[in-house]
Structures are given as structure tokens and as C-alpha cells.
Motif scaffolding. Structure first.
Motif, mmCIF file in Angstrom:
data_model
loop_
_atom_site.group_PDB
_atom_site.id
_atom_site.type_symbol
_atom_site.label_atom_id
_atom_site.label_comp_id
_atom_site.label_asym_id
_atom_site.label_seq_id
_atom_site.Cartn_x
_atom_site.Cartn_y
_atom_site.Cartn_z
ATOM 1 N N VAL A 183 0.860 -1.169 0.000
ATOM 2 C CA VAL A 183 0.000 0.000 0.000
ATOM 3 C C VAL A 183 0.906 1.232 0.000
ATOM 4 O O VAL A 183 1.980 1.213 0.616
ATOM 5 C CB VAL A 183 -0.908 -0.010 1.259
ATOM 6 N N ASP A 184 0.503 2.302 -0.655
ATOM 7 C CA ASP A 184 1.300 3.530 -0.661
ATOM 8 C C ASP A 184 1.604 3.967 0.768
ATOM 9 O O ASP A 184 0.707 4.030 1.613
ATOM 10 C CB ASP A 184 0.559 4.661 -1.388
ATOM 11 N N GLY A 185 2.875 4.234 1.043
ATOM 12 C CA GLY A 185 3.281 4.716 2.356
ATOM 13 C C GLY A 185 3.421 3.638 3.418
ATOM 14 O O GLY A 185 3.686 3.942 4.573
ATOM 15 N N PRO B 85 8.653 4.171 3.587
ATOM 16 C CA PRO B 85 8.396 5.206 2.582
ATOM 17 C C PRO B 85 9.613 6.119 2.398
ATOM 18 O O PRO B 85 10.323 6.429 3.360
ATOM 19 C CB PRO B 85 7.218 5.992 3.161
ATOM 20 N N ALA B 86 9.844 6.557 1.166
ATOM 21 C CA ALA B 86 10.947 7.478 0.871
ATOM 22 C C ALA B 86 10.669 8.839 1.502
ATOM 23 O O ALA B 86 9.518 9.228 1.701
ATOM 24 C CB ALA B 86 11.110 7.619 -0.643
ATOM 25 N N GLY B 87 11.750 9.536 1.821
ATOM 26 C CA GLY B 87 11.637 10.907 2.310
ATOM 27 C C GLY B 87 11.318 11.043 3.783
ATOM 28 O O GLY B 87 11.087 12.148 4.269
ATOM 29 N N LYS B 88 11.320 9.954 4.532
ATOM 30 C CA LYS B 88 10.978 9.994 5.956
ATOM 31 C C LYS B 88 12.204 9.784 6.844
ATOM 32 O O LYS B 88 12.081 9.656 8.051
ATOM 33 C CB LYS B 88 9.938 8.913 6.283
ATOM 34 N N GLY B 89 13.394 9.686 6.246
ATOM 35 C CA GLY B 89 14.607 9.454 7.017
ATOM 36 C C GLY B 89 14.882 7.966 7.185
ATOM 37 O O GLY B 89 14.047 7.112 6.918
ATOM 38 N N ALA B 90 16.096 7.671 7.649
ATOM 39 C CA ALA B 90 16.548 6.289 7.778
ATOM 40 C C ALA B 90 16.198 5.671 9.130
ATOM 41 O O ALA B 90 16.243 4.452 9.281
ATOM 42 C CB ALA B 90 18.058 6.225 7.577
#
Length: 136
Positions: free
Chosen positions: A35-37, A73-78
Motif C-alpha cells: 500500500v502507498d506509504g 516510505p521514501a523521504g521519511k529518514g533512515a
């Protein structure tokens, strides 16, 4: 006695843990649509060639790598993916043994993070360990 049994033992432990975290797992050769996210896990068992260390041929050595990838999800940090990787390391401690009947597999390296992979929509933290089982 085979890599199939080893995979089932490792995946059973992962499934029980993932359920407590409400994480879905994409197992090998099974349909999975994220699912997205969504944060989820993927697995891969990478067996090495089976060996025999006796002249009689009655011994079998099963070794390989078990990898779990934490996909966030991309863009949320490692941090979130790395935190789950740390929990996976505790879930599969070095020298732990998993058994089914008389068959036992030992975890012979600690669960370790490999190079993280940045995608367009996701960020993947691969973690893996090496296993070994001997039968006679």
C-alpha cells in the motif's frame, strides 16, 4: 533435511514477530502488493551449495544467507527502518539455534545491515545473517 526446512524455521520466527508489529511480509514467490506509504518486510533465503565433509557421504552441510529487507516510505529518514533492523538483530541472535524435530540450524553470523537502497517511493534497509546446519 534441507534449505526448505531452514527457510520455514527462519520465516516462522519472522512471521510471529511481524504480527506483533502489524507489519506485512512479502515472502518469496508469493503475491504481494504494498500500500502507498506502507512499511513492510521482504525475505530472501540464499542457500549455498550443499556440502558433504565425509568420505562415506553420510554428512550434509547446509549453509546460506537469510535476508530480511525493511522497506519504508521514501523521504521519511533512515531512522524507522534502522530501528526495525535493530529489532531484527535481537530477534535472530548470534549462535541461536532453531529446530524442527531432530534437525537444527545455527545462526553463525550476527544479523547485519547492508548498504541501504534509496528508491523513488521507498527506502530499503537490508539486514542478513548466515546460517549453518549439519546432519549425519
Amino acid at each position: 533435511m534441507s534449505h526448505r526446512i531452514i527457510r520455514s524455521l527462519l520465516e516462522a520466527r519472522l512471521a510471529a514477530w511481524a504480527k506483533t508489529k502489524s507489519l506485512r511480509v512479502a515472502y518469496q514467490n508469493q503475491s504481494f502488493d504494498p500500500v502507498d506509504g506502507e512499511t513492510y518486510l521482504t525475505t530472501a533465503t540464499l542457500p549455498a551449495l550443499t556440502d558433504s565433509l565425509t568420505l562415506a557421504g553420510d554428512h550434509r552441510e547446509y549453509t546460506g544467507i537469510f535476508q530480511v529487507s525493511v522497506v519504508t516510505p521514501a523521504g521519511k529518514g533512515a531512522g524507522a527502518g534502522e530501528a526495525l533492523a535493530d529489532e531484527l538483530s535481537a530477534l535472530y541472535p548470534l549462535n541461536d539455534r532453531l529446530s524442527k524435530e531432530t534437525f537444527t540450524v545455527q545462526l553463525i553470523t550476527p544479523m547485519a545491515i547492508a548498504r541501504e537502497i534509496q528508491g523513488a517511493t521507498d527506502y530499503t534497509v537490508p539486514v542478513s545473517l548466515t546460517y549453518r546446519a549439519d546432519t549425519i
